[in-house]
Enzyme design. Sequence first.
Site, PDB file in Angstrom:
ATOM      1  N   GLU A 193       0.875  -1.181   0.000  1.00 26.46           N
ATOM      2  CA  GLU A 193       0.000   0.000   0.000  1.00 26.46           C
ATOM      3  C   GLU A 193       0.914   1.233   0.000  1.00 26.46           C
ATOM      4  O   GLU A 193       0.722   2.150  -0.781  1.00 26.46           O
ATOM      5  CB  GLU A 193      -0.899  -0.021   1.245  1.00 26.46           C
ATOM      6  CG  GLU A 193      -1.846   1.180   1.389  1.00 26.46           C
ATOM      7  CD  GLU A 193      -2.611   1.170   2.721  1.00 26.46           C
ATOM      8  OE1 GLU A 193      -2.229   0.416   3.638  1.00 26.46           O
ATOM      9  OE2 GLU A 193      -3.587   1.949   2.834  1.00 26.46           O
ATOM     10  N   ASP A 206     -12.100   1.380   4.842  1.00 27.39           N
ATOM     11  CA  ASP A 206     -12.669   2.055   6.028  1.00 27.39           C
ATOM     12  C   ASP A 206     -13.642   3.111   5.514  1.00 27.39           C
ATOM     13  O   ASP A 206     -13.334   4.312   5.523  1.00 27.39           O
ATOM     14  CB  ASP A 206     -11.535   2.735   6.822  1.00 27.39           C
ATOM     15  CG  ASP A 206     -10.399   1.780   7.145  1.00 27.39           C
ATOM     16  OD1 ASP A 206     -10.556   0.971   8.065  1.00 27.39           O
ATOM     17  OD2 ASP A 206      -9.359   1.830   6.449  1.00 27.39           O
TER      18      ASP A 206
HETATM   19  N1  ADE Z   1      -6.083  -0.180   9.249  1.00 22.70           N
HETATM   20  C1  ADE Z   1      -7.232   0.331   8.818  1.00 22.70           C
HETATM   21  N2  ADE Z   1      -7.121   0.741   7.535  1.00 22.70           N
HETATM   22  C2  ADE Z   1      -5.860   0.457   7.144  1.00 22.70           C
HETATM   23  C3  ADE Z   1      -5.138   0.617   5.942  1.00 22.70           C
HETATM   24  N3  ADE Z   1      -5.682   1.165   4.855  1.00 22.70           N
HETATM   25  N4  ADE Z   1      -3.852   0.229   5.917  1.00 22.70           N
HETATM   26  C4  ADE Z   1      -3.298  -0.320   6.999  1.00 22.70           C
HETATM   27  N5  ADE Z   1      -3.929  -0.497   8.150  1.00 22.70           N
HETATM   28  C5  ADE Z   1      -5.206  -0.118   8.232  1.00 22.70           C
HETATM   29 ZN    ZN Z   2      -7.063  -2.165   5.075  1.00 22.75          ZN
END
Ligand code: ADE
Ligand code: ZN
Length: 333
Positions: free
Chosen positions: A201, A280
């Site tokens: 990411e 999220d």
């Molecule tokens: N916890 C909640 N969302 C997250 C994300 N996008 N990357 C890493 N940890 C997380």
């Molecule tokens: Zn995540």
Amino acid sequence: MDEERLARILDLPKVELHLHIEGGAPPAFIRGLAQEKSVRLDGVFNEDGSYAYRDFVHFLSVYEAATSVLKSPGDYARLVRAVLEESAANGVIYCETFLSPDFCGGGDVGAWREYLHAMQEAAEAAERDMGVTLRGIVTCIRHFGPDKAKAAALCAAETAGDWLVGFGMAGDENKGRQRDFAYSFDMAREAGLRLTSHAGEWRGPSEVREAVEDLRVERIGHGVRAIGDAAVVDMLVEKGIHLEICPGSNVVLGVYGNMAAHPIEKLREIGVKLSISTDDPPFFHTTMRREYAALARTFGWDEEVFLDLARGAMEAAFCDKETRDKILKRLET
Ligand code: ADE
Ligand code: ZN
């Protein structure tokens, strides 16, 4: 894209594999709980009531502050209900959600069992009432370190079964190395849990390779940075590793400047297995319908592409065969 066609795409049945349960909490839900419990939450909300954060690391700390008002199994049962109401409203028929024993009983197995029981009951009620099926994946939190991860893995191993189906890792990818968590992933695998980890990411393609080689995961949360190394992309295709891609999350957090710059279409064309999730959703002002709308508008994807992705998500889902077949049938219509 004409509006009628877009409406048909938005109404399609959907499968979501990457959703953090606390990250699905509507801000009003967290504010309500804080009021009930007389907890002061400083710096969590903007004036308009939305979640307030500057960047990814700040997002993680605001997430943890918001989560601090969830103090009992009953609170988590209410959260599961609220999250699944939103999922059902978005046409989601199957969802996997990340659950953290660190937040649910502090890593104690006995306490965790009570939280899990409450969440599972809430999920079963939601399935009866709203037709959305949920399964759980325990996640350890990378920036909490390997010792806390072992406690989370033990909670997961002790409760592995038809409902608690996976183990994974979330948190700050810039902290520590994935191999430091191999013991926990091994414990979870030996308990029969399927594995996924957030990787690629923020850090580059080598992080994606390490998730596969050091943790032996079969799915990766995000994984989009693999695009920077053709050999890593080839490895994903060869091994059939599935990427849980959260395009809106990546754009809002600034991994990519806009949807057109997102590599999801390139990865799909190359033949990497992938699916679409919200991560999220209230934090990133998204929903599954909004993700579908943005992808349809940006890449011109039609109904068949979205249905294919939902079927692929179900193939990569960690549930048992009976559940998979039932959901695949619902995707046929
Ligand atoms: N916890 C909640 N969302 C997250 C994300 N996008 N990357 C890493 N940890 C997380
Ligand atoms: Zn995540």
